[in-house]
Design an enzyme around this catalytic site. Structure first.
Site, PDB file in Angstrom:
ATOM      1  N   HIS A 117      -0.724  -0.805  -4.520  1.00 33.90           N
ATOM      2  CA  HIS A 117      -2.073  -0.451  -4.072  1.00 33.90           C
ATOM      3  C   HIS A 117      -2.147   1.045  -3.778  1.00 33.90           C
ATOM      4  CE1 HIS A 117      -6.046  -1.395  -2.428  1.00 33.90           C
ATOM      5  NE2 HIS A 117      -5.775  -0.533  -1.452  1.00 33.90           N
ATOM      6  N   MET A 175      -8.985   8.437  -1.386  1.00 38.16           N
ATOM      7  CA  MET A 175     -10.051   8.739  -0.427  1.00 38.16           C
ATOM      8  C   MET A 175     -10.177  10.238  -0.206  1.00 38.16           C
ATOM      9  SD  MET A 175      -8.426   7.656   3.275  1.00 38.16           S
ATOM     10  CE  MET A 175      -7.433   6.273   2.745  1.00 38.16           C
ATOM     11  N   MET A 221     -12.258   5.162  -2.174  1.00 42.18           N
ATOM     12  CA  MET A 221     -13.148   5.292  -1.025  1.00 42.18           C
ATOM     13  C   MET A 221     -13.850   6.641  -1.130  1.00 42.18           C
ATOM     14  SD  MET A 221     -10.688   3.553   1.857  1.00 42.18           S
ATOM     15  CE  MET A 221      -9.168   3.936   1.009  1.00 42.18           C
ATOM     16  N   ASP A 250      -4.595   4.058  -2.497  1.00 42.97           N
ATOM     17  CA  ASP A 250      -5.841   4.433  -1.826  1.00 42.97           C
ATOM     18  C   ASP A 250      -6.262   5.822  -2.253  1.00 42.97           C
ATOM     19  OD1 ASP A 250      -6.639   2.244  -0.113  1.00 42.97           O
ATOM     20  OD2 ASP A 250      -4.809   2.608   1.011  1.00 42.97           O
ATOM     21  N   HIS A 281      -8.007   1.848  -5.209  1.00 41.76           N
ATOM     22  CA  HIS A 281      -9.163   1.600  -4.341  1.00 41.76           C
ATOM     23  C   HIS A 281      -9.795   2.944  -4.008  1.00 41.76           C
ATOM     24  CE1 HIS A 281     -10.555   0.430  -0.003  1.00 41.76           C
ATOM     25  NE2 HIS A 281     -11.575   0.556  -0.830  1.00 41.76           N
ATOM     26  N   MET A 305     -12.631  -5.569   3.091  1.00 39.38           N
ATOM     27  CA  MET A 305     -11.910  -4.723   4.045  1.00 39.38           C
ATOM     28  C   MET A 305     -11.834  -5.438   5.396  1.00 39.38           C
ATOM     29  SD  MET A 305     -10.880  -2.067   2.458  1.00 39.38           S
ATOM     30  CE  MET A 305     -10.271  -1.197   3.915  1.00 39.38           C
ATOM     31  N   SER A 350       0.838  -1.192   0.000  1.00 39.51           N
ATOM     32  CA  SER A 350       0.000   0.000   0.000  1.00 39.51           C
ATOM     33  C   SER A 350       0.879   1.250   0.000  1.00 39.51           C
ATOM     34  CB  SER A 350      -0.913   0.010   1.232  1.00 39.51           C
ATOM     35  OG  SER A 350      -1.672   1.199   1.261  1.00 39.51           O
ATOM     36  N   ASP A 409      -7.551  -6.159   2.745  1.00 37.57           N
ATOM     37  CA  ASP A 409      -6.836  -4.916   3.014  1.00 37.57           C
ATOM     38  C   ASP A 409      -7.121  -4.458   4.432  1.00 37.57           C
ATOM     39  OD1 ASP A 409      -5.664  -2.417   3.015  1.00 37.57           O
ATOM     40  OD2 ASP A 409      -6.986  -1.550   1.501  1.00 37.57           O
TER      41      ASP A 409
END
Length: 238
Positions: A36, A40, A81, A38, A79, A154, A11, A188
């Site tokens: 990975h 968000m 969010m 993120d 990913h 998750m 990540s 994750d």
């Protein structure tokens, strides 16, 4: 029996952002399969005309993906969010994202259109579910006319750091693996040497790991251990 390949995805939220390109190269050189990312929203309260306004900011957005893509050919496992994933498909595709995983909780009404749009933009589609979301909610997305290609379970509440791995989430992973033997199943949150065996035994083959990789004295050893655990678990089920 078809065995889905292990995919270890450090990540990048745990990496040194000042040296993101170098960190990406280091992870791939050490044996990572994916990176990975993120995406968000962070809440930022600013003072404007004596009133408080909520200003949404992205931790990693399309400009960062675009910049990183110039330095790596790696699979960028994004990913999102966010509450409005449809709004980000076009820009993430143009930026060079490889995978686009959205949350089922915010896409119950338009997931079919969303998946088609993701694939049309040249990305691989995935759906994520929070700990409190029943696993059954992703079944239609896996079985649809244009199905998602990965489910992300998750194992912590998204958006909050420092949480511990939730072993009870492995029931969802087991259910998905029994129902969909060839599906990529990602986990994750809190994954590392002390929790990987539970995740691998349940059937997860895509492993996201942040601090356990980047905070390790030898990150390559951790990546190898995660992969070996998945491979060992798969051997026991074939």
């Amino acid at each position: 029996m078809v065995v889905v390949s292990p995919k270890i995805a450090p990540s990048m939220l745990s990496s040194d952002f000042a040296n993101l390109a170098a960190e990406a190269k280091r992870m791939i050189d050490l044996g990572a399969d994916w990176l990975h990312m993120d995406i968000m929203i962070l809440g930022c309260i600013t003072q404007c005309y004596s009133s408080r306004h909520f200003v949404p900011n992205l931790t990693i957005g399309a400009p960062v993906i675009q910049s990183l893509r110039k330095h790596t050919n790696a699979y960028l496992d994004c990913h999102l969010m966010v509450t409005n994933p449809m709004d980000y498909v076009e820009e993430m595709g143009k930026a060079g994202a490889s995978g686009f995983t959205f949350h089922v909780e915010v896409a119950k009404e338009n997931w079919q259109e969303l998946v088609r749009k993701i694939k049309s933009a040249g990305m691989r589609s995935g759906v994520a579910l929070k700990p409190g979301t029943p696993v059954e909610e992703v079944y239609p997305l896996v079985e649809g006319e244009s199905p998602v290609e990965m489910v992300l379970v998750m194992t912590v509440e998204p958006g909050f750091g420092g949480q511990k791995f939730m072993p009870t989430m492995m029931d969802k992973v087991r259910t998905l693996r029994d129902k969909y033997p060839t599906l990529d199943i990602e986990v994750d949150g809190g994954l590392g040497p002390s929790t990987i065996e539970a995740a691998a035994a349940a059937g997860a083959n895509c492993i996201v790991a942040g601090s356990s990789v980047f905070g390790a004295p030898e990150p390559g050893d951790v990546i190898s251990l995660l992969r070996a655990s998945v491979e060992k678990a798969q051997q026991h089920t074939t």
